[in-house]
Design an enzyme around this catalytic site. Structure first.
Site, short mmCIF file in Angstrom:
data_model
loop_
_atom_site.label_atom_id
_atom_site.label_comp_id
_atom_site.label_asym_id
_atom_site.label_seq_id
_atom_site.Cartn_x
_atom_site.Cartn_y
_atom_site.Cartn_z
N SER A 143 14.22 -18.29 -2.81
CA SER A 143 13.44 -17.28 -3.53
C SER A 143 11.95 -17.31 -3.19
O SER A 143 11.24 -16.33 -3.44
CB SER A 143 13.66 -17.38 -5.04
OG SER A 143 13.12 -18.58 -5.56
N THR B 173 15.54 -20.38 -8.16
CA THR B 173 14.82 -20.55 -9.44
C THR B 173 13.30 -20.43 -9.33
O THR B 173 12.64 -20.16 -10.32
CB THR B 173 15.16 -21.93 -10.06
OG1 THR B 173 14.87 -22.95 -9.10
CG2 THR B 173 16.62 -21.99 -10.46
N THR C 199 19.18 -22.13 -4.30
CA THR C 199 19.84 -23.43 -4.26
C THR C 199 21.31 -23.31 -4.63
O THR C 199 22.15 -24.07 -4.12
CB THR C 199 19.13 -24.38 -5.24
OG1 THR C 199 17.81 -24.62 -4.75
CG2 THR C 199 19.86 -25.70 -5.38
#
Lengths: 163, 163, 163, 163
Positions: C56, C85, C14
């Site tokens: 991710s 994250t 992000t």
């Protein structure tokens, strides 16, 4: 140029897109219009009606009829509509025969929540246009005031151009 | 509304203020106009003339004569002037008898380099006003389009109001 | 605390998301790390390696092996990794047995290109942590320095918490 | 690294500078620390004490004694101090013999209210440093963690450098 109130109708679009990390998704969030107008130190009277939160590719004839009815019923003769850019001209066409009102559609190519966005500038353009221009339907995008019935979005070039 | 080029004359003011840490001082820096217009994705043709970098309280009659001469000599009929807010109306008066041009003065109460500034919105207002309004001198501040000869700055209230 | 150079490995997430209007889509764009470090007036020596631009959730074992190999081969003993994250702890586990280096993973819940983002603060945390903390693997998110093997992301709460 | 609370002491400096148009002046305003920590999505427990709003060139020995007394009396062992950059090292020296606490001073060369400021990154550095570094006094500026007694500000170069 008196201080006749401005009606601001928000319908969604990139203008109000927000990132929701828990969803790993970008969605149209609560409109940021009031915050933008406060940052812009706007003292001119206005009223915000948040009609919908839609990507303009998802707007239906029923949605456009609602936008039209809202404007017809409003006492204001000056109207700003924030709208997704992809079908902005389609909605403009649905408003073409409204009389006695200066209607300006605008939107943004980058969300207002971005650090570098065209949103505040475009909103300023619309606020001035609805005060300065004669009755009719206008689009303020890419730095120009367009007759809303004589403009199209050039998606690849990322700008609005006269037809 | 054709794509007639817009002349942007920058004179300084809070709009372009910058902080210089080595001097522990805020001074008017290089104009940020080109950067703001790029962020706003402006495709409309324009030309920027950076005339001076002055707080408007420091503008002299000679400065105002220069602003006037620049506008008179320009081929453009649409002019935007960014200017300090304190004596904006004074400069507007010096332009009152220019004919055949739509001239719009604007500025900002918070520097454009601030995260939350009225600068981009006001610049957008001016860009639209010079395209939509009839020939004459206008001021776009506080969300309103004002006849530049019938407005004053209310310093304590932080806004421009009709006289 | 000497000025030993810092290696910054960017993998996407992000942190680097950007909106592409022509695609009506948010994608991970070119990393903004260099711009953030310039705005932060960082004079400390560093080197940026943009390894990949992935969400991710899309990272594979091959990707993690590449991240690992890059760090093993680097002369730097201080490493910052920007990472999505959602699987940051998974990549941290793959680095657990690296010796002699202080490795810090960080990311952001809102893109760095947003006006209001945790990205610059988190990057600052990581820059300090890799200089102050002992060798090992760390995560700096939600205002805390975590042992990277004793933390998890609480997605609904939008924060990282100790296990 | 447990979630021991962090004490944040704000003293003013460029970090908190704000522009007051009605005064045509920049002054240190109400601290923006709480807002920055919210944007940074900080979940780590902290407490803010706004001690003063001074340019660090105006800090007196009495001011420094107050800063010292506040830290001595606090239960927290982790302390972040936001401070003007010009005399940051002077205040650090006044804290050199505090025992059992990790104290980190930081500040900014551009106000936090600016769109492009080192403030959030520096604050993040300080938050991590007070959790990762051993007891003592530190300065986090220019991307580096410095021993606060072995650093000086190079004003012309706009950065902090090791002595």
């Amino acid at each position: 140029m008196s201080l006749a109130p401005i009606l601001v109708v928000t319908t969604g679009g990139t203008f109000d897109k927000q990132y929701f990390d828990a969803l790993s998704e970008y969605k149209i969030g609560e409109t940021v219009i009031d915050k933008l107008l406060a940052i812009a130190r706007v003292a001119h009277p206005f009223r915000v009606v948040e009609l919908m939160r839609k990507d303009s590719l998802d707007l239906t004839d029923t949605d456009r009829a609602l936008i039209r009815a809202t404007i017809d019923a409003a006492p204001e003769t000056r109207v700003v509509i924030t709208h997704g850019t992809d079908t902005m001209t389609h909605t403009a066409a649905a408003l073409a025969d409204v009389t006695g009102k200066t209607i300006v559609l605008t939107g943004a190519l980058a969300p207002a929540r971005f650090a570098e966005s065209d949103a505040p500038f475009n909103l300023g353009m619309a606020f001035a246009c609805c005060q300065s221009a004669p009755a009719g339907v206008w689009i303020t995008m890419s730095g120009s005031v367009f007759d809303a019935l004589k403009v199209r979005k050039d998606r690849e070039a990322g700008k609005f151009v006269e037809i």
